[in-house]
Motif scaffolding. Structure first.
Motif, PDB file in Angstrom:
ATOM      1  N   LEU A 210      -1.798-115.995  44.114  1.00 45.77           N
ATOM      2  CA  LEU A 210      -2.156-117.401  44.275  1.00 45.77           C
ATOM      3  C   LEU A 210      -2.904-117.635  45.587  1.00 45.77           C
ATOM      4  O   LEU A 210      -3.786-118.496  45.659  1.00 45.77           O
ATOM      5  N   CYS A 211      -2.563-116.869  46.609  1.00 44.28           N
ATOM      6  CA  CYS A 211      -3.297-116.968  47.877  1.00 44.28           C
ATOM      7  C   CYS A 211      -4.735-116.490  47.701  1.00 44.28           C
ATOM      8  O   CYS A 211      -5.672-117.101  48.226  1.00 44.28           O
ATOM      9  N   ARG A 212      -4.907-115.408  46.968  1.00 46.70           N
ATOM     10  CA  ARG A 212      -6.264-114.916  46.685  1.00 46.70           C
ATOM     11  C   ARG A 212      -7.061-115.962  45.908  1.00 46.70           C
ATOM     12  O   ARG A 212      -8.246-116.178  46.157  1.00 46.70           O
ATOM     13  N   PHE A 213      -6.393-116.597  44.960  1.00 50.90           N
ATOM     14  CA  PHE A 213      -7.035-117.638  44.159  1.00 50.90           C
ATOM     15  C   PHE A 213      -7.502-118.797  45.041  1.00 50.90           C
ATOM     16  O   PHE A 213      -8.531-119.413  44.780  1.00 50.90           O
ATOM     17  N   SER A 214      -6.748-119.075  46.111  1.00 50.74           N
ATOM     18  CA  SER A 214      -7.022-120.232  46.970  1.00 50.74           C
ATOM     19  C   SER A 214      -8.011-119.954  48.088  1.00 50.74           C
ATOM     20  O   SER A 214      -8.485-120.888  48.742  1.00 50.74           O
ATOM     21  N   GLU A 215      -8.319-118.683  48.338  1.00 49.64           N
ATOM     22  CA  GLU A 215      -9.089-118.358  49.537  1.00 49.64           C
ATOM     23  C   GLU A 215     -10.528-118.859  49.492  1.00 49.64           C
ATOM     24  O   GLU A 215     -11.204-118.894  50.520  1.00 49.64           O
ATOM     25  N   THR A 216     -11.011-119.293  48.320  1.00 51.11           N
ATOM     26  CA  THR A 216     -12.363-119.854  48.255  1.00 51.11           C
ATOM     27  C   THR A 216     -12.446-121.205  48.961  1.00 51.11           C
ATOM     28  O   THR A 216     -13.525-121.632  49.358  1.00 51.11           O
ATOM     29  N   GLU A 217     -11.290-121.878  49.116  1.00 55.08           N
ATOM     30  CA  GLU A 217     -11.297-123.211  49.719  1.00 55.08           C
ATOM     31  C   GLU A 217     -10.393-123.344  50.938  1.00 55.08           C
ATOM     32  O   GLU A 217     -10.520-124.302  51.693  1.00 55.08           O
ATOM     33  N   HIS A 218      -9.470-122.406  51.114  1.00 53.94           N
ATOM     34  CA  HIS A 218      -8.514-122.533  52.214  1.00 53.94           C
ATOM     35  C   HIS A 218      -8.540-121.292  53.103  1.00 53.94           C
ATOM     36  O   HIS A 218      -8.895-120.198  52.662  1.00 53.94           O
ATOM     37  N   ASN A 219      -8.144-121.496  54.331  1.00 49.63           N
ATOM     38  CA  ASN A 219      -8.126-120.412  55.316  1.00 49.63           C
ATOM     39  C   ASN A 219      -6.851-119.591  55.141  1.00 49.63           C
ATOM     40  O   ASN A 219      -5.824-119.854  55.763  1.00 49.63           O
ATOM     41  N   ILE A 220      -6.925-118.586  54.280  1.00 44.99           N
ATOM     42  CA  ILE A 220      -5.763-117.759  53.955  1.00 44.99           C
ATOM     43  C   ILE A 220      -5.647-116.616  54.959  1.00 44.99           C
ATOM     44  O   ILE A 220      -6.640-115.971  55.306  1.00 44.99           O
ATOM     45  N   SER A 221      -4.423-116.371  55.416  1.00 43.19           N
ATOM     46  CA  SER A 221      -4.185-115.293  56.374  1.00 43.19           C
ATOM     47  C   SER A 221      -4.559-113.939  55.773  1.00 43.19           C
ATOM     48  O   SER A 221      -4.203-113.625  54.632  1.00 43.19           O
ATOM     49  N   LYS A 222      -5.272-113.137  56.552  1.00 42.69           N
ATOM     50  CA  LYS A 222      -5.630-111.792  56.102  1.00 42.69           C
ATOM     51  C   LYS A 222      -4.395-110.916  55.940  1.00 42.69           C
ATOM     52  O   LYS A 222      -4.417-109.919  55.213  1.00 42.69           O
ATOM     53  N   GLU A 223      -3.318-111.293  56.629  1.00 45.84           N
ATOM     54  CA  GLU A 223      -2.066-110.538  56.491  1.00 45.84           C
ATOM     55  C   GLU A 223      -1.603-110.530  55.035  1.00 45.84           C
ATOM     56  O   GLU A 223      -1.159-109.504  54.519  1.00 45.84           O
ATOM     57  N   VAL A 224      -1.724-111.685  54.380  1.00 47.91           N
ATOM     58  CA  VAL A 224      -1.271-111.797  52.991  1.00 47.91           C
ATOM     59  C   VAL A 224      -2.123-110.923  52.075  1.00 47.91           C
ATOM     60  O   VAL A 224      -1.607-110.215  51.207  1.00 47.91           O
ATOM     61  N   LEU A 225      -3.429-110.980  52.277  1.00 47.07           N
ATOM     62  CA  LEU A 225      -4.342-110.236  51.416  1.00 47.07           C
ATOM     63  C   LEU A 225      -4.157-108.728  51.559  1.00 47.07           C
ATOM     64  O   LEU A 225      -4.566-107.966  50.681  1.00 47.07           O
ATOM     65  N   ASN A 226      -3.521-108.295  52.655  1.00 42.42           N
ATOM     66  CA  ASN A 226      -3.266-106.866  52.885  1.00 42.42           C
ATOM     67  C   ASN A 226      -1.808-106.481  52.632  1.00 42.42           C
ATOM     68  O   ASN A 226      -1.396-105.371  52.974  1.00 42.42           O
ATOM     69  N   TRP A 227      -1.042-107.389  52.052  1.00 41.28           N
ATOM     70  CA  TRP A 227       0.363-107.077  51.764  1.00 41.28           C
ATOM     71  C   TRP A 227       0.482-105.834  50.888  1.00 41.28           C
ATOM     72  O   TRP A 227      -0.228-105.693  49.891  1.00 41.28           O
ATOM     73  N   LYS A 228       1.403-104.950  51.242  1.00 38.50           N
ATOM     74  CA  LYS A 228       1.757-103.810  50.411  1.00 38.50           C
ATOM     75  C   LYS A 228       3.045-104.162  49.680  1.00 38.50           C
ATOM     76  O   LYS A 228       4.048-104.504  50.307  1.00 38.50           O
TER      77      LYS A 228
END
Length: 450
Positions: A210-228
């Protein structure tokens, strides 16, 4: 969900759009929204920009821009309505005046501050529970231009479960709050609430998506996108399946009535690997015969939105036909899934499957229903899913994985292996046996070895 109504107010054009929330005669809340519109463009029935003003077959840049403006406005207005409805639902303890003051501050901070301006016009809600609702709505629409099917009812149920859990953790959580610190706190809370590691894994995977889905409009933390995230955490229930000996005991168990009916469904499930929803809806009218072999057409609910439409054909092997023969060529009587699960536990208890097994069982706790680890009698752990697990586990030593995948219709080999409950040592032995058989069939020529 709170019932919100939009209406226009004011004498000057464009007019301000207000919202009204009136759950009863004594509670009447009206408040200004960040939106305004020309009254000629407003549809008072649908409470949005009148879509009849969309120009069909638009070809010029101007008409296309006009249509896009209408679509974008209505999308933002609906997203706003969804977000405010959830806020109201989360604060039902407030009086009319308190709720009005709360919503004014929220709209001021979250919309007039940075949302409704020339540079940032957001469609995707920033509040996480509203984001989940928005995503469900967004993905429930079939989009043939992207070859996307609407999500299934089970998937919607899964996302709503995540929403309910996050509500308990933090009702005001925003998608921009998600980072490593959030993950640590959330996992710590889930542990205290006795959620299983499998459930925790599913929650984190969905939050990341859901964070990936939102990153087109919101400033999503890169930490989340790199979660293992461990895709296959240790599962305490991994050993539960029938052996061939147990299947033989079940087949020869003297039973009558509803227990005989449940036993026969259970055996059929072990030789077809069907999910219970498809198993209990088998219909003799869907049987076909090819080269004197019988197959039955099945519609898999889980895959109904895929390219195949969920259609697959399952072989009816002699053991299944034998069960049908004793009923005049018919399947056992259809029952509810809940009743079936209760009955197969009784069948396995009568069969003497009472060995204590280390596993986990769903119990009602102070924190709700949780899977509690411990030792339980085998029969008490049996559910409808054991048929599918038994088929994959037992047949994996005789059938190639690619062929077995045709039987289960799993979308990936990884998921198929997840259903194989054979222990690692036995799997490695099976591989060695197959390798030995392959080498044994080779006729070595001494000249080829030089």
């Amino acid at each position: 969900m709170a019932n919100i109504i939009f209406y226009l107010r004011g004498n000057k054009e464009p007019k301000k759009i207000y919202l009204r929330y009136r759950p009863n005669r004594d509670f009447n809340l009206s408040i200004s929204t960040p939106f305004s519109i020309l009254s000629d463009n407003w549809n008072d029935k649908s409470k949005e920009w009148d879509t009849s003003k969309i120009i069909k077959g638009a070809k010029t840049t101007e008409t296309k821009k006009h249509n896009a403006e209408i679509a974008n406005f209505n999308k933002r207005l609906n997203a706003f309505k969804l977000e405010i409805s959830n806020l109201i639902d989360d604060n039902l303890n407030l009086s009319s005046l308190e709720l009005k003051d709360f919503l004014k501050k929220y709209i001021l901070i979250n919309y007039f501050g940075h949302k409704i301006d020339a540079d940032k016009k957001y469609t995707i809600p920033i509040k996480f529970d509203s984001l989940i609702d928005y995503y469900i709505q967004y993905r429930s629409i079939e989009d043939k231009t992207q070859n996307k099917k609407p999500i299934s009812e089970n998937t919607i149920k899964k996302y709503k479960g995540l929403k309910n859990t996050l509500h308990k953790f933090d009702r005001q959580l925003k998608v921009t709050d998600i980072n490593n610190a959030f993950r640590n706190k959330f996992v710590e809370w889930l542990n205290k609430q006795s959620y299983s590691v499998q459930t925790q894994t599913k929650y984190l995977k969905d939050i990341k998506m859901l964070c990936r889905f939102s990153e087109t409009e919101h400033n999503i933390s890169k930490e989340v996108l790199n979660w293992k995230i461990n895709r296959n955490p240790d599962n305490i229930t991994k050993g539960l399946y029938f052996s061939f000996i147990q299947l033989s005991i079940l087949e020869n168990l003297p039973l009558t009535g509803s227990l005989d009916n449940a036993r026969d469904w259970l055996i059929i499930s072990c030789y077809t690997a069907l999910r219970v929803s498809e198993l209990l809806s088998l219909d003799v009218n869907n049987i076909i015969e090819v080269d004197k072999r019988k197959y039955i057409k099945v519609i898999e609910r889980k895959n109904i939105n895929t390219a195949t439409g969920g259609v697959k054909y399952t072989p009816l092997i002699p053991k299944i036909l034998k069960i049908m023969d004793k009923r005049g060529g018919k399947f056992p009587e259809a029952v509810s899934e809940q009743y079936y699960n209760r009955q197969i536990k009784k069948v396995c208890k009568i069969a003497g499957f009472d060995k204590m097994v280390e596993s986990a069982k769903t119990k009602n706790t102070g924190n709700g229903n949780r899977r509690i680890e411990g030792k339980y009698p085998f029969y008490d752990l049996v559910t409808s899913h054991i048929g599918r697990q038994t088929a994959v586990t037992l047949f994996s030593q005789y059938i190639a994985p690619e062929t077995l995948q045709l039987m289960t219709n799993h979308q990936s080999m990884e998921m198929l292996n997840h259903y194989n409950k054979t222990d690692i040592d036995t799997r490695q032995q099976q591989k060695a046996i197959k390798l030995y058989q392959a080498l044994e069939d080779i006729e070595f020529n001494p000249n080829q070895l030089n």
